[in-house]
Write a protein that holds these residues in place. Structure first.
Motif, PDB file in Angstrom:
ATOM      1  N   ASN A  61     -25.739  99.856  66.512  1.00 28.98           N
ATOM      2  CA  ASN A  61     -25.320 100.253  65.165  1.00 28.98           C
ATOM      3  C   ASN A  61     -24.167 101.249  65.207  1.00 28.98           C
ATOM      4  O   ASN A  61     -23.332 101.272  64.305  1.00 28.98           O
ATOM      5  CB  ASN A  61     -26.493 100.839  64.382  1.00 28.98           C
ATOM      6  N   ASP A  62     -24.116 102.064  66.239  1.00 32.29           N
ATOM      7  CA  ASP A  62     -23.031 103.041  66.369  1.00 32.29           C
ATOM      8  C   ASP A  62     -21.687 102.378  66.643  1.00 32.29           C
ATOM      9  O   ASP A  62     -20.644 102.992  66.481  1.00 32.29           O
ATOM     10  CB  ASP A  62     -23.334 104.053  67.479  1.00 32.29           C
ATOM     11  N   THR A  63     -21.699 101.105  67.054  1.00 31.62           N
ATOM     12  CA  THR A  63     -20.435 100.403  67.306  1.00 31.62           C
ATOM     13  C   THR A  63     -19.897  99.748  66.040  1.00 31.62           C
ATOM     14  O   THR A  63     -18.871  99.090  66.073  1.00 31.62           O
ATOM     15  CB  THR A  63     -20.601  99.326  68.408  1.00 31.62           C
ATOM     16  N   ASN A  64     -20.549  99.945  64.924  1.00 29.65           N
ATOM     17  CA  ASN A  64     -20.099  99.428  63.640  1.00 29.65           C
ATOM     18  C   ASN A  64     -18.726 100.042  63.324  1.00 29.65           C
ATOM     19  O   ASN A  64     -18.559 101.254  63.401  1.00 29.65           O
ATOM     20  CB  ASN A  64     -21.122  99.807  62.565  1.00 29.65           C
ATOM     21  N   PRO A  65     -17.730  99.237  62.952  1.00 25.81           N
ATOM     22  CA  PRO A  65     -16.391  99.769  62.665  1.00 25.81           C
ATOM     23  C   PRO A  65     -16.379 100.853  61.594  1.00 25.81           C
ATOM     24  O   PRO A  65     -15.484 101.693  61.562  1.00 25.81           O
ATOM     25  CB  PRO A  65     -15.607  98.541  62.198  1.00 25.81           C
ATOM     26  N   ASP A  66     -17.381 100.874  60.721  1.00 27.58           N
ATOM     27  CA  ASP A  66     -17.443 101.912  59.693  1.00 27.58           C
ATOM     28  C   ASP A  66     -17.699 103.294  60.293  1.00 27.58           C
ATOM     29  O   ASP A  66     -17.490 104.308  59.637  1.00 27.58           O
ATOM     30  CB  ASP A  66     -18.543 101.599  58.677  1.00 27.58           C
ATOM     31  N   ASN A  67     -18.177 103.342  61.546  1.00 34.89           N
ATOM     32  CA  ASN A  67     -18.494 104.611  62.192  1.00 34.89           C
ATOM     33  C   ASN A  67     -17.331 105.163  63.021  1.00 34.89           C
ATOM     34  O   ASN A  67     -17.484 106.165  63.703  1.00 34.89           O
ATOM     35  CB  ASN A  67     -19.716 104.461  63.106  1.00 34.89           C
TER      36      ASN A  67
END
Length: 87
Positions: A61-67
């Motif tokens: 989830n931390d690799t989500n571009p929003d992060n």
């Protein structure tokens, strides 16, 4: 010639360090190597299957571009310069 000196961390203090420094200088020691050991079992913990799954899912989830924060090379240089002046 190599010698070994074992000291418990509870016995380690500034006066001891200063005394050792003077002694090593007096006997003309040019190099000092410090090593340490830690009890392995005390710090290692086996994670459960659920803990491992949760950790992996959080990493995904931390690799989500929003992060992510995106910036140009120039913006990076400005930020690096600003951060290097913080004391």
């Amino acid at each position: 010639m190599e010698q070994s000196l074992k000291i418990k961390t509870d016995d380690l203090n500034l006066p001891l360090i200063e005394g050792l420094k003077k002694h090593f200088h007096f006997i003309n020691v040019k190099e000092l190597t410090i090593s340490f050991s830690t009890p392995k079992k005390k710090y290692l913990r086996v994670e459960t299957r659920e803990e491992a799954r949760t950790r992996i899912e959080e990493a995904i989830n931390d690799t989500n571009p929003d992060n992510f924060i995106f910036f140009t090379g120039e913006e990076f240089e400005q930020m690096a310069k600003a951060l290097s002046t913080i004391k």
